[in-house]
Design an enzyme around this catalytic site. Structure first.
Site, short mmCIF file in Angstrom:
data_model
loop_
_atom_site.label_atom_id
_atom_site.label_comp_id
_atom_site.label_asym_id
_atom_site.label_seq_id
_atom_site.Cartn_x
_atom_site.Cartn_y
_atom_site.Cartn_z
N LYS A 184 -17.20 41.89 -26.00
CA LYS A 184 -16.97 43.23 -26.54
C LYS A 184 -17.35 44.32 -25.52
O LYS A 184 -16.70 45.37 -25.49
CB LYS A 184 -17.72 43.45 -27.85
CG LYS A 184 -19.22 43.42 -27.77
CD LYS A 184 -19.82 43.66 -29.15
CE LYS A 184 -21.32 43.58 -29.10
NZ LYS A 184 -21.94 44.56 -28.22
N THR A 185 -18.38 44.09 -24.71
CA THR A 185 -18.71 45.08 -23.67
C THR A 185 -17.56 45.20 -22.68
O THR A 185 -17.23 46.31 -22.23
CB THR A 185 -20.00 44.68 -22.94
OG1 THR A 185 -21.07 44.58 -23.88
CG2 THR A 185 -20.37 45.71 -21.88
N ASP B 275 -20.32 51.11 -30.32
CA ASP B 275 -20.69 49.70 -30.17
C ASP B 275 -21.71 49.34 -31.27
O ASP B 275 -22.44 50.19 -31.76
CB ASP B 275 -21.30 49.49 -28.78
CG ASP B 275 -21.49 48.02 -28.46
OD1 ASP B 275 -20.87 47.16 -29.12
OD2 ASP B 275 -22.28 47.72 -27.54
N GLU B 276 -21.74 48.06 -31.64
CA GLU B 276 -22.71 47.56 -32.64
C GLU B 276 -22.64 48.39 -33.93
O GLU B 276 -23.66 48.80 -34.47
CB GLU B 276 -24.13 47.59 -32.06
CG GLU B 276 -24.31 46.87 -30.74
CD GLU B 276 -24.28 45.35 -30.87
OE1 GLU B 276 -23.96 44.84 -31.96
OE2 GLU B 276 -24.58 44.68 -29.87
N GLN C 46 -24.15 39.83 -37.31
CA GLN C 46 -25.26 40.18 -36.43
C GLN C 46 -25.97 41.46 -36.87
O GLN C 46 -26.64 42.11 -36.08
CB GLN C 46 -24.78 40.30 -34.99
CG GLN C 46 -24.20 39.00 -34.44
CD GLN C 46 -23.79 39.12 -32.98
OE1 GLN C 46 -24.64 39.20 -32.09
NE2 GLN C 46 -22.49 39.11 -32.74
N ARG D 244 -27.81 33.22 -28.80
CA ARG D 244 -28.23 33.69 -27.47
C ARG D 244 -28.18 32.56 -26.46
O ARG D 244 -28.24 32.79 -25.25
CB ARG D 244 -29.66 34.24 -27.50
CG ARG D 244 -29.97 35.40 -28.44
CD ARG D 244 -29.04 36.54 -28.29
NE ARG D 244 -27.96 36.45 -29.27
CZ ARG D 244 -26.87 37.20 -29.25
NH1 ARG D 244 -26.69 38.07 -28.28
NH2 ARG D 244 -25.94 37.06 -30.18
#
Length: 757
Positions: free
Chosen positions: A35-36, A218-219, A249, A596
């Site tokens: 996504k980044t 974002d997020e 998340q 992670r």
């Protein structure tokens, strides 16, 4: 970079997101799905289409994420000018720019948690409220919740809030009065004041919407009511709101994040397009398989697949130990195995835990084994006394009304302005509705202040006035001057260790780097420090094992991850077990930890653990119940006479552990545990039931401490008996206390009393 180059290495879903031009879009981005990359490529693509970078606003949640985005966009050769910022940083910038409309001084201070507690203490003293009645963290937590919901003290009385909220309303009012007098905002104020400013100023909304024609968030699953309101207001005129996020998340509900913001995006923006990023470029299929089986138990989510781009990998492992000490030693052995057998560096490995208190046993084991480690809790540096002292001088230089900072430095080092004088000054300031600084300037006119004290106050004011002339100096030079002229350097030089001096020198060094890279002045330096978060201080190149909470792990990734303490009462946390929404967030937290891991993942639990100073038996986390894709293993530790919880859970046979007739599980010694292909079958662990060595006593109506009985403990307070059983000839109970803990206790030694309630 040409448009075709920007899109060259993207998946079809990523291309669809990047090339979306106008109108709202939701990108449901699974962990490790790039996504980044999508956000940064989208900025570069928009600029390549002739859109001014100054009209693009990117919002995220950590300074580190914003900096990474800036770096990537710059590397693509896109024209500079895009504003990439955290929500808090954007609001601080805009509130200074529009301070008059917001009713603020442009030099306002930003209070961190330590400052907030100090402000609350002073507010309670002035308002004659009992500071000891409630834990400060609890009061401030409630205040944060109100602010995140855009509720001021006056909005609480008639809203049907519970009794505790009604009581805390008075603390909230006093605390806010203290902030206003100090010309200070806390983190929640930055968002709340900006959201309210936009609500009340349509002209400002129009101006900012014209400035920021393309807004990327974002997020988005982590936004609270204020952030939601800000993003919506800025985008409502043009509709160009592009958000990325993943409901799976969403782990910050405890600080106000509202998962419904992302779940209801299509309802809020009916014309929105939705793209799902499902290919994971980070983790192996085995890690994703475990994560997928875990998260599917949640209801509050948007369905998506987790598709691994990588091949190979090992089945994640679940280890169990007798207690937390052996669990910590197991973590050390795992680190050494990863380093030796898998040729990983220490910096490739991370240990996650649910709460910071759990790090102690692990730290001791790592220290004893001489394994380098770093704790990702870097903002702690800025909470050290000597650092807070130096920065308090700097904050008073910028904002003399900052009462918390002024009270911190007025007599440090000791300069003869004692408690009696300070009390008289504060009383005068409060009675006249003035800032404490104004009272200092009027000290020679006040009763109760001696001539000697007035002389000391005047010397202090003269010193501060001299520093005001340095405001345009480089920040490092100002800090160095303050450190010497205030007397702090001389004070710390007499300390028994050099740590404090070294810490201040490190602070001055960081300011010098700021001067070189930013050159934006002392106000911007203080703003950046105030908005630091733990992930911002993480050093990926430290060459040491990283220790952090599961919350701090968000946004990071490591080749090898170990999660300790996967037990009921820890994950899920004991405070989260009464609400299905809270349980889902705890499951998401474990999901975040699992995802992670790039290649190697292991989880561990202990049969007993010390909690709140008391040893208690532990139970495997309910999240492990029925979970697929994990291999159960018990290391070869000498357990002594005390059985592990696996020995309590699983039956024993001459061939080692096998399947209990009532329990389907992976157990050491069984064929299943040794077969990795079969190691992905479900594991079922019972929760809160007597073990094979525990005999439930006959139930009699008149038996003391029966299930359901109310009890009282002298320290832990009231609770209810959930289970009564006998073990090794001793009567025991499991008690769920009203304030949270669930403990397994020996009745004879517990000091429990039956309660009349």
């Amino acid at each position: 970079m040409k448009a075709e180059d920007i899109l060259a290495d993207l998946t079809e879903a990523q291309k669809e997101a990047v090339t979306h031009l106008d109108g709202p879009m939701l990108v449901v981005a699974g962990p490790g799905s790039g996504k980044t990359r999508v956000i940064t490529r989208r900025v570069a693509w928009l600029v390549s289409r002739g859109i001014s970078p100054h009209s693009i606003l990117g919002l995220t949640f950590t300074n580190k994420a914003a900096e990474e985005m800036r770096s990537r966009i710059s590397a693509m050769g896109a024209a500079p000018g895009t504003l990439l910022s955290t929500f808090h940083s954007l609001c601080a910038r805009l509130l200074r720019e529009y301070s008059l409309a917001a009713g603020l001084k442009p030099s306002f201070s930003i209070y961190d948690e330590t400052d907030r507690k100090a402000a609350l203490r002073e507010a309670c003293r002035e308002a004659e409220l009992d500071f000891q009645l409630f834990p400060p963290a609890r009061v401030l937590g409630r205040i944060s919740r109100f602010k995140n919901q855009l509720q001021g003290p006056d909005d609480i009385a008639d809203k049907g809030y519970d009794l505790l909220s009604q009581v805390i309303k008075d603390y909230y009012a006093a605390y806010q009065k203290q902030l206003d007098r100090s010309s200070a905002l806390d983190f929640d104020d930055l968002l709340m004041r900006m959201a309210l400013l936009l609500d009340k100023n349509p002209g400002l909304v129009s101006e900012l919407s014209g400035r920021f024609r393309y807004i990327l968030v974002d997020e988005y699953q982590d936004t609270n009511a204020c952030q939601y309101r800000i993003a919506r207001k800025l985008a409502e005129s043009h509709g160009n709101l592009f958000v990325t996020g993943d409901p799976d998340q969403s782990i910050y509900g405890w600080r106000g994040a509202d998962i419904s913001n992302i779940l209801a995006f299509e309802k809020d923006w009916p014309q929105a397009k939705v793209v799902r990023l499902e290919i994971n470029f980070r983790s192996t299929p085995q890690v994703l398989n475990l994560a997928d089986h875990l998260i599917q138990a949640n209801r509050q989510r948007k369905a998506k697949r987790l598709i691994a781009h990588k091949d190979g990998g090992e089945v994640p492992k679940l280890h169990e130990y007798r207690d937390a000490v052996e669990e910590a030693q197991g973590a050390v052995n795992w680190i050494l195995e990863m380093k030796g057998n898998e040729q990983l560096d220490y910096g490739d490995m991370a240990l996650f835990y649910r709460t910071n208190a759990m790090s102690r046993a692990v730290e001791e084991a790592l220290y004893s084994s001489r394994i380098p480690y770093q704790i990702v809790r870097g903002v702690e540096f800025y909470k050290r006394r000597e650092i807070k002292d130096v920065l308090a001088y700097l904050r008073v230089l910028v904002n003399p009304s900052d009462e918390v900072s002024l009270l911190r430095i007025i007599n440090r080092p000791a300069r003869g302005i004692g408690a009696t004088t300070i009390k008289a000054l504060r009383h005068h300031a409060a009675s006249c509705g003035k800032a404490l600084w104004a009272a200092l300037e009027e000290a020679d006119e006040l009763e109760g202040i001696s001539a000697a004290a007035v002389k000391k106050i005047r010397a202090f004011l003269d010193m501060a006035a001299a520093w005001q002339k340095l405001i345009d100096w480089k920040v490092a030079d100002i800090l160095r001057e303050i450190f010497i002229r205030s007397g702090l350097k001389e004070l710390l030089t007499g300390d028994k260790t050099d740590d404090a001096l070294d810490n201040v020198n490190e602070l001055i060094g960081s300011a010098a780097r700021f001067d070189e890279e930013e050159g934006a002045g002392v106000e911007e330096y203080l703003r950046q420090l105030a908005l630091l978060s733990d992930p911002d201080t993480f050093d990926r190149d430290a060459g040491s094992v990283s220790l952090m909470t599961l919350h701090a792990a968000k946004g990071l990734e490591f080749p090898a991850v170990r999660i300790v303490g996967v037990e009921d009462g820890i994950i899920p946390h004991e405070r989260s077990q009464s609400s299905s929404d809270d349980l889902e967030e705890e499951r998401r937290l474990l999901f975040v930890g699992i995802t992670r891991a790039e290649r190697f993942l292991s989880l561990s639990l202990a049969g007993s653990r010390t909690v709140n100073g008391m040893m208690r038996d532990s139970h495997p986390s309910r999240f492990l119940n029925g979970l697929e894709g994990i291999e159960f293993d018990i290391p070869n530790f000498g357990f002594g006479s005390r059985p592990t919880s696996s020995e309590r859970i699983f039956s024993r046979s001459g061939k080692g552990y096998g399947f209990d007739s009532e329990v389907s599980a992976f157990a050491p010694g069984s064929a299943v545990s040794k077969n990795k292909k079969r190691g992905s079958r479900p594991i079922t662990l019972p929760i809160d039931r007597p073990s094979s060595e525990e005999k439930a006593p006959e139930m009699e109506d008149n038996r003391p401490f029966a299930e359901g009985k109310r009890v009282q403990h002298p320290t832990l307070g009231p609770g209810r008996v959930e289970k009564f059983f006998s073990k090794d000839g001793k009567d025991r109970v499991i008690v769920k206390f009203d304030n949270g803990p669930r403990l397994n206790m020996d009745i004879r030694l517990s000091n429990l009393k039956l309660s009349k309630a």
